[in-house]
Write a protein that holds these residues in place. Structure first.
Motif, PDB file in Angstrom:
ATOM      1  N   ALA A   1       0.603  -1.138   0.192  1.00  0.00           N
ATOM      2  CA  ALA A   1      -0.221   0.009  -0.090  1.00  0.00           C
ATOM      3  C   ALA A   1       1.389   1.099  -0.241  1.00  0.00           C
ATOM      4  CB  ALA A   1      -0.592   0.471   1.051  1.00  0.00           C
ATOM      5  N   MET A   2       1.845   1.076   0.545  1.00  0.00           N
ATOM      6  CA  MET A   2       3.117   2.475   0.368  1.00  0.00           C
ATOM      7  C   MET A   2       3.362   3.033  -0.698  1.00  0.00           C
ATOM      8  SD  MET A   2       4.529   1.898   4.655  1.00  0.00           S
ATOM      9  CE  MET A   2       5.071   3.679   4.534  1.00  0.00           C
ATOM     10  N   ALA A   3       4.099   1.561  -1.662  1.00  0.00           N
ATOM     11  CA  ALA A   3       4.034   1.543  -2.906  1.00  0.00           C
ATOM     12  C   ALA A   3       2.988   2.614  -3.459  1.00  0.00           C
ATOM     13  CB  ALA A   3       5.167   0.099  -3.223  1.00  0.00           C
ATOM     14  N   GLU A   4       2.195   1.851  -3.683  1.00  0.00           N
ATOM     15  CA  GLU A   4       0.679   2.594  -4.315  1.00  0.00           C
ATOM     16  C   GLU A   4       0.725   3.422  -3.967  1.00  0.00           C
ATOM     17  OE1 GLU A   4      -2.288  -0.401  -3.446  1.00  0.00           O
ATOM     18  OE2 GLU A   4      -1.280  -2.304  -4.334  1.00  0.00           O
ATOM     19  N   GLU A   5       0.707   4.013  -2.613  1.00  0.00           N
ATOM     20  CA  GLU A   5       0.298   5.839  -2.474  1.00  0.00           C
ATOM     21  C   GLU A   5       1.755   6.687  -2.343  1.00  0.00           C
ATOM     22  OE1 GLU A   5      -0.787   5.034   1.792  1.00  0.00           O
ATOM     23  OE2 GLU A   5      -2.716   4.279   1.198  1.00  0.00           O
ATOM     24  N   GLY A   6       2.965   5.634  -2.336  1.00  0.00           N
ATOM     25  CA  GLY A   6       4.454   6.245  -3.070  1.00  0.00           C
ATOM     26  C   GLY A   6       4.767   6.865  -3.585  1.00  0.00           C
ATOM     27  N   HIS A   7       6.764   6.281  -3.924  1.00  0.00           N
ATOM     28  CA  HIS A   7       6.408   6.099  -4.810  1.00  0.00           C
ATOM     29  C   HIS A   7       8.031   4.783  -4.501  1.00  0.00           C
ATOM     30  CE1 HIS A   7      10.564   7.063  -7.547  1.00  0.00           C
ATOM     31  NE2 HIS A   7       9.388   7.106  -8.546  1.00  0.00           N
ATOM     32  N   LEU A   8       7.582   4.435  -5.343  1.00  0.00           N
ATOM     33  CA  LEU A   8       9.076   3.203  -5.300  1.00  0.00           C
ATOM     34  C   LEU A   8      10.347   3.420  -6.400  1.00  0.00           C
ATOM     35  CD1 LEU A   8       9.550   0.452  -3.684  1.00  0.00           C
ATOM     36  CD2 LEU A   8       8.239  -0.528  -5.792  1.00  0.00           C
ATOM     37  N   MET A   9      10.875   2.841  -6.266  1.00  0.00           N
ATOM     38  CA  MET A   9      12.130   2.987  -7.096  1.00  0.00           C
ATOM     39  C   MET A   9      13.313   1.717  -7.200  1.00  0.00           C
ATOM     40  SD  MET A   9      14.387   6.639  -6.088  1.00  0.00           S
ATOM     41  CE  MET A   9      14.913   6.297  -7.775  1.00  0.00           C
ATOM     42  N   PRO A  10      14.125   1.264  -8.289  1.00  0.00           N
ATOM     43  CA  PRO A  10      15.025   0.055  -7.966  1.00  0.00           C
ATOM     44  C   PRO A  10      16.557   0.824  -6.877  1.00  0.00           C
ATOM     45  CG  PRO A  10      14.925   0.425 -10.182  1.00  0.00           C
ATOM     46  CD  PRO A  10      13.975   1.246  -9.246  1.00  0.00           C
ATOM     47  N   MET A  11      17.183   0.118  -6.254  1.00  0.00           N
ATOM     48  CA  MET A  11      18.759   1.064  -6.363  1.00  0.00           C
ATOM     49  C   MET A  11      19.177  -0.846  -6.504  1.00  0.00           C
ATOM     50  SD  MET A  11      19.696   2.223  -3.269  1.00  0.00           S
ATOM     51  CE  MET A  11      19.680   1.473  -1.956  1.00  0.00           C
ATOM     52  N   THR A  12      20.619  -0.622  -6.811  1.00  0.00           N
ATOM     53  CA  THR A  12      21.441  -1.557  -6.843  1.00  0.00           C
ATOM     54  C   THR A  12      22.546  -1.130  -5.828  1.00  0.00           C
ATOM     55  OG1 THR A  12      21.061  -1.601  -9.260  1.00  0.00           O
ATOM     56  CG2 THR A  12      22.681  -3.122  -8.144  1.00  0.00           C
ATOM     57  N   MET A  13      23.233  -2.771  -5.167  1.00  0.00           N
ATOM     58  CA  MET A  13      24.764  -2.526  -5.033  1.00  0.00           C
ATOM     59  C   MET A  13      24.905  -2.997  -4.314  1.00  0.00           C
ATOM     60  SD  MET A  13      21.968  -1.569  -2.139  1.00  0.00           S
ATOM     61  CE  MET A  13      23.200  -1.149  -0.556  1.00  0.00           C
ATOM     62  N   GLU A  14      26.130  -2.093  -4.291  1.00  0.00           N
ATOM     63  CA  GLU A  14      27.579  -2.663  -4.465  1.00  0.00           C
ATOM     64  C   GLU A  14      28.017  -3.837  -4.362  1.00  0.00           C
ATOM     65  OE1 GLU A  14      32.365  -0.175  -3.963  1.00  0.00           O
ATOM     66  OE2 GLU A  14      30.088   0.745  -3.270  1.00  0.00           O
ATOM     67  N   VAL A  15      28.964  -4.501  -4.934  1.00  0.00           N
ATOM     68  CA  VAL A  15      29.449  -5.309  -4.811  1.00  0.00           C
ATOM     69  C   VAL A  15      30.341  -5.266  -3.533  1.00  0.00           C
ATOM     70  CG1 VAL A  15      30.428  -7.714  -5.099  1.00  0.00           C
ATOM     71  CG2 VAL A  15      28.138  -6.820  -6.678  1.00  0.00           C
ATOM     72  N   PRO A  16      30.415  -6.742  -2.448  1.00  0.00           N
ATOM     73  CA  PRO A  16      30.409  -7.713  -2.000  1.00  0.00           C
ATOM     74  C   PRO A  16      28.898  -7.229  -1.345  1.00  0.00           C
ATOM     75  CG  PRO A  16      31.588  -7.052  -0.821  1.00  0.00           C
ATOM     76  CD  PRO A  16      32.486  -5.768  -1.633  1.00  0.00           C
ATOM     77  N   THR A  17      27.563  -7.745  -0.973  1.00  0.00           N
ATOM     78  CA  THR A  17      26.700  -7.698  -1.150  1.00  0.00           C
ATOM     79  C   THR A  17      26.339  -8.203   0.589  1.00  0.00           C
ATOM     80  OG1 THR A  17      25.648  -9.378  -2.251  1.00  0.00           O
ATOM     81  CG2 THR A  17      25.440  -7.428  -3.497  1.00  0.00           C
ATOM     82  N   MET A  18      26.539  -7.126   1.571  1.00  0.00           N
ATOM     83  CA  MET A  18      27.036  -8.097   2.801  1.00  0.00           C
ATOM     84  C   MET A  18      26.456  -6.764   3.546  1.00  0.00           C
ATOM     85  SD  MET A  18      29.980 -10.448   2.737  1.00  0.00           S
ATOM     86  CE  MET A  18      29.228 -11.298   4.329  1.00  0.00           C
ATOM     87  N   SER A  19      26.116  -6.801   4.749  1.00  0.00           N
ATOM     88  CA  SER A  19      24.835  -5.751   5.644  1.00  0.00           C
ATOM     89  C   SER A  19      26.453  -4.919   5.971  1.00  0.00           C
ATOM     90  CB  SER A  19      24.315  -6.754   6.950  1.00  0.00           C
ATOM     91  OG  SER A  19      23.648  -7.639   6.622  1.00  0.00           O
ATOM     92  N   GLY A  20      27.255  -5.548   6.380  1.00  0.00           N
ATOM     93  CA  GLY A  20      28.073  -4.297   6.844  1.00  0.00           C
ATOM     94  C   GLY A  20      28.850  -3.227   5.958  1.00  0.00           C
TER      95      GLY A  20
END
Length: 283
Positions: free
Chosen positions: A40-59
């Motif tokens: 619902a928040m995506a429909e009411e707001g704005h959603l866009m993709p983002m590509t993460m830098e490698v290595p794809t780890m949380s830290g």
């Protein structure tokens, strides 16, 4: 001497709630009955993709998002945080405070490296003087010890207590890790992953309600930004450079404000400046 009664009141800055959902793949959320609030928040707001830098780890991922720097700049290549340069790169909450030193900030997370001074980080600076002055609050819990199902629920309770207080924070970061934990243990295309998504979606619903209530009842301007630090392989796990691992998203939602235009493509290290720009009072 100017008449104080005639002096203009400074324009209020938009309040920010940044919600981090570790390991959430939006493609597994978009059509899921487990995530009615996020959808619902995506429909009411704005959603866009983002590509993460490698290595794809949380830290590395959260460090880039929260400090506005690349992996090369903050020096974090994995979750050991060895060789990090976080002390030289203030986080979003610190930057917001330096932008306006009346700003109240709040951070709550169940992964210690993000917020705890007793661990490997923290990514979010402690700012002890502001904590003493009541301008900065940090809630650190350990979901790796106590389980993220329990700890994410506690984080939500702490965040709600802050958001509904008479001294509600101006800029907040709230982090959930239940989804990522389920992805590691069971895989991303599993009922357990969807169950974790459902739990986190309910946490987000409670936060959204609190923000909406403040915006309507107190006439405050609020922007909620939701983001993930990486995706997951179908079988679970991340760290590599596949599309499933590098996938992330930015979801912007406000109960009252029109959403301004952001670039079509935003790198993880560019998000911080965009959020800070939203804080600038309208002129």
């Amino acid at each position: 001497m100017p008449n104080a009664l005639l002096s203009p009141t400074p324009a209020a800055r938009t309040r920010i709630l940044l919600i981090g959902i570790d390991g959430l793949r939006w493609d597994l959320t978009a059509d899921s009955t487990a995530a009615p609030t996020l959808r619902a928040m995506a429909e009411e707001g704005h959603l866009m993709p983002m590509t993460m830098e490698v290595p794809t780890m949380s830290g590395p991922g959260w460090s880039s998002i929260l400090t506005g720097t690349t992996h090369a700049q903050h020096g974090i290549r994995d979750n050991s945080f060895v060789g990090h340069r976080l002390h030289h790169h203030p986080d979003l909450l610190s930057r917001a405070f330096y932008q306006d030193q009346t700003t109240r900030t709040f951070a709550a997370a169940g992964w210690p490296p993000l917020v705890s001074p007793d661990g490997l980080g923290p990514v979010v600076h402690q700012r002890a003087e502001q904590q003493k002055a009541g301008l900065h609050t940090v809630v650190a819990r350990d979901g790796e010890v106590h389980g993220f199902v329990r700890i994410d629920a506690e984080i939500t309770d702490f965040a709600l207590a802050a958001l509904t207080s008479h001294r509600s924070p101006d800029v907040s970061f709230v982090y959930f890790c239940d989804v990522d934990d389920a992805g590691h243990v069971y895989g991303a295309r599993t009922e357990e992953y969807q169950a974790a998504l459902s739990r986190v979606d309910r946490h987000v619903a409670r936060l959204r309600h609190a923000v909406h209530t403040r915006a309507v009842d107190h006439g405050e301007d609020w922007l909620v930004v939701i983001v993930a630090d990486h995706g997951h392989l179908d079988e679970g796990g991340h760290g590599g450079d596949t599309p499933e691992e590098r996938t992330s998203f930015i979801l912007r939602w406000s109960p009252t404000l029109p959403l301004g235009t952001w670039p079509d493509e935003v790198a993880p290290n560019e998000l911080l400046e965009l959020i800070l720009a939203e804080r600038e009072p309208a002129r």
